[in-house]
Design a protein around this motif. Structure first.
Motif, PDB file in Angstrom:
ATOM      1  N   THR A 167       0.801  -1.223   0.000  1.00 41.28           N
ATOM      2  CA  THR A 167       0.000   0.000   0.000  1.00 41.28           C
ATOM      3  C   THR A 167       0.836   1.276   0.000  1.00 41.28           C
ATOM      4  OG1 THR A 167      -0.214  -0.091   2.403  1.00 41.28           O
ATOM      5  CG2 THR A 167      -1.991  -1.055   1.108  1.00 41.28           C
TER       6      THR A 167
ATOM      7  N   TYR B 273       1.401   0.047  -4.834  1.00 46.32           N
ATOM      8  CA  TYR B 273       0.237   0.693  -5.434  1.00 46.32           C
ATOM      9  C   TYR B 273       0.548   2.104  -5.937  1.00 46.32           C
ATOM     10  CZ  TYR B 273      -2.733  -3.070  -3.538  1.00 46.32           C
ATOM     11  OH  TYR B 273      -3.310  -4.268  -3.239  1.00 46.32           O
TER      12      TYR B 273
ATOM     13  N   ASN C 121      -3.888   5.411  -5.860  1.00 47.44           N
ATOM     14  CA  ASN C 121      -3.571   4.167  -5.154  1.00 47.44           C
ATOM     15  C   ASN C 121      -4.839   3.361  -4.889  1.00 47.44           C
ATOM     16  OD1 ASN C 121      -1.254   5.672  -4.981  1.00 47.44           O
ATOM     17  ND2 ASN C 121      -1.164   5.696  -2.761  1.00 47.44           N
ATOM     18  N   LYS C 122      -5.886   4.040  -4.444  1.00 48.26           N
ATOM     19  CA  LYS C 122      -7.152   3.376  -4.113  1.00 48.26           C
ATOM     20  C   LYS C 122      -7.772   2.723  -5.347  1.00 48.26           C
ATOM     21  CE  LYS C 122      -7.778   4.197   0.271  1.00 48.26           C
ATOM     22  NZ  LYS C 122      -7.636   3.099   1.211  1.00 48.26           N
TER      23      LYS C 122
ATOM     24  N   GLU D  77      -5.784  -0.476  -6.068  1.00 50.31           N
ATOM     25  CA  GLU D  77      -6.131  -1.536  -5.126  1.00 50.31           C
ATOM     26  C   GLU D  77      -7.504  -2.132  -5.438  1.00 50.31           C
ATOM     27  OE1 GLU D  77      -6.585  -2.279  -0.319  1.00 50.31           O
ATOM     28  OE2 GLU D  77      -6.423  -0.230  -1.075  1.00 50.31           O
ATOM     29  N   ARG D  78      -8.492  -1.283  -5.641  1.00 51.08           N
ATOM     30  CA  ARG D  78      -9.855  -1.734  -5.899  1.00 51.08           C
ATOM     31  C   ARG D  78      -9.956  -2.513  -7.209  1.00 51.08           C
ATOM     32  NH1 ARG D  78     -12.668   3.080  -6.144  1.00 51.08           N
ATOM     33  NH2 ARG D  78     -12.147   3.291  -3.964  1.00 51.08           N
TER      34      ARG D  78
ATOM     35  N   ARG E  86      -8.342  -5.925  -6.836  1.00 48.41           N
ATOM     36  CA  ARG E  86      -9.223  -6.773  -6.027  1.00 48.41           C
ATOM     37  C   ARG E  86     -10.392  -7.287  -6.873  1.00 48.41           C
ATOM     38  NH1 ARG E  86     -12.086  -3.635  -2.603  1.00 48.41           N
ATOM     39  NH2 ARG E  86     -10.170  -2.640  -1.943  1.00 48.41           N
TER      40      ARG E  86
ATOM     41  N   THR F 126      -5.592 -12.227  -0.495  1.00 46.95           N
ATOM     42  CA  THR F 126      -5.320 -10.792  -0.546  1.00 46.95           C
ATOM     43  C   THR F 126      -4.625 -10.461  -1.860  1.00 46.95           C
ATOM     44  OG1 THR F 126      -3.133 -10.993   0.462  1.00 46.95           O
ATOM     45  CG2 THR F 126      -5.011 -10.707   1.971  1.00 46.95           C
ATOM     46  N   ASN F 127      -4.676  -9.207  -2.230  1.00 45.56           N
ATOM     47  CA  ASN F 127      -3.976  -8.760  -3.431  1.00 45.56           C
ATOM     48  C   ASN F 127      -2.497  -9.101  -3.345  1.00 45.56           C
ATOM     49  OD1 ASN F 127      -6.454  -7.640  -4.034  1.00 45.56           O
ATOM     50  ND2 ASN F 127      -5.709  -5.552  -4.231  1.00 45.56           N
ATOM     51  N   SER F 128      -1.900  -8.849  -2.193  1.00 40.67           N
ATOM     52  CA  SER F 128      -0.458  -9.076  -2.059  1.00 40.67           C
ATOM     53  C   SER F 128      -0.107 -10.558  -2.171  1.00 40.67           C
ATOM     54  CB  SER F 128       0.089  -8.481  -0.765  1.00 40.67           C
ATOM     55  OG  SER F 128      -0.569  -9.023   0.345  1.00 40.67           O
TER      56      SER F 128
END
Length: 117
Positions: A50, A54, A65-66, A69-70, A73, A104-106
């Motif tokens: 994060t 990202y 960044n958001k 991430e979204r 996901r 998780t994404n990671s």
């Protein structure tokens, strides 16, 4: 003309993503592919997804960044529910077997980066 390491890695990542059922029409697919490449090239980035990964992907695509991430996901959710089960098991192993638990994404980025070569 000789193929460079970035192109080979992107081809391999693309192959893995497509075989698993990730949808290229989703923007998260492109973000995920770039995040995997960055993590492959700089493995320490996966420790700070994060704060470093990202933002780097967002900078390259001119977004936030958001949003990165979204979108990632969302791409993972789509592949997890509609993707090729056999390939997902092959690539993600135990992580995919219990489908009630979403990764998780990671976790996804790390596994894909580890499987590039």
């Amino acid at each position: 003309m000789k193929e460079g390491p970035r192109l080979r890695a992107l081809k391999r990542t693309t192959y893995l993503l497509l075989c698993a059922g990730f949808q290229p029409r989703q923007i998260g697919y492109r973000y995920l592919r770039e995040a995997v490449w960055i993590s492959f090239k700089e493995p320490e980035m996966i420790q700070s997804v994060t704060k470093r990964l990202y933002p780097e992907v967002a900078k390259r695509f001119g977004t936030t960044n958001k949003q990165v991430e979204r979108a990632i996901r969302n791409a993972i959710e789509t592949a997890w529910t509609k993707g090729n089960r056999d390939t997902l098991v092959l690539i993600f192993g135990e992580l995919f077997v219990d489908r009630s638990v979403k990764p998780t994404n990671s976790e996804i980025i790390k596994i894909l980066a580890d499987n590039i070569f």
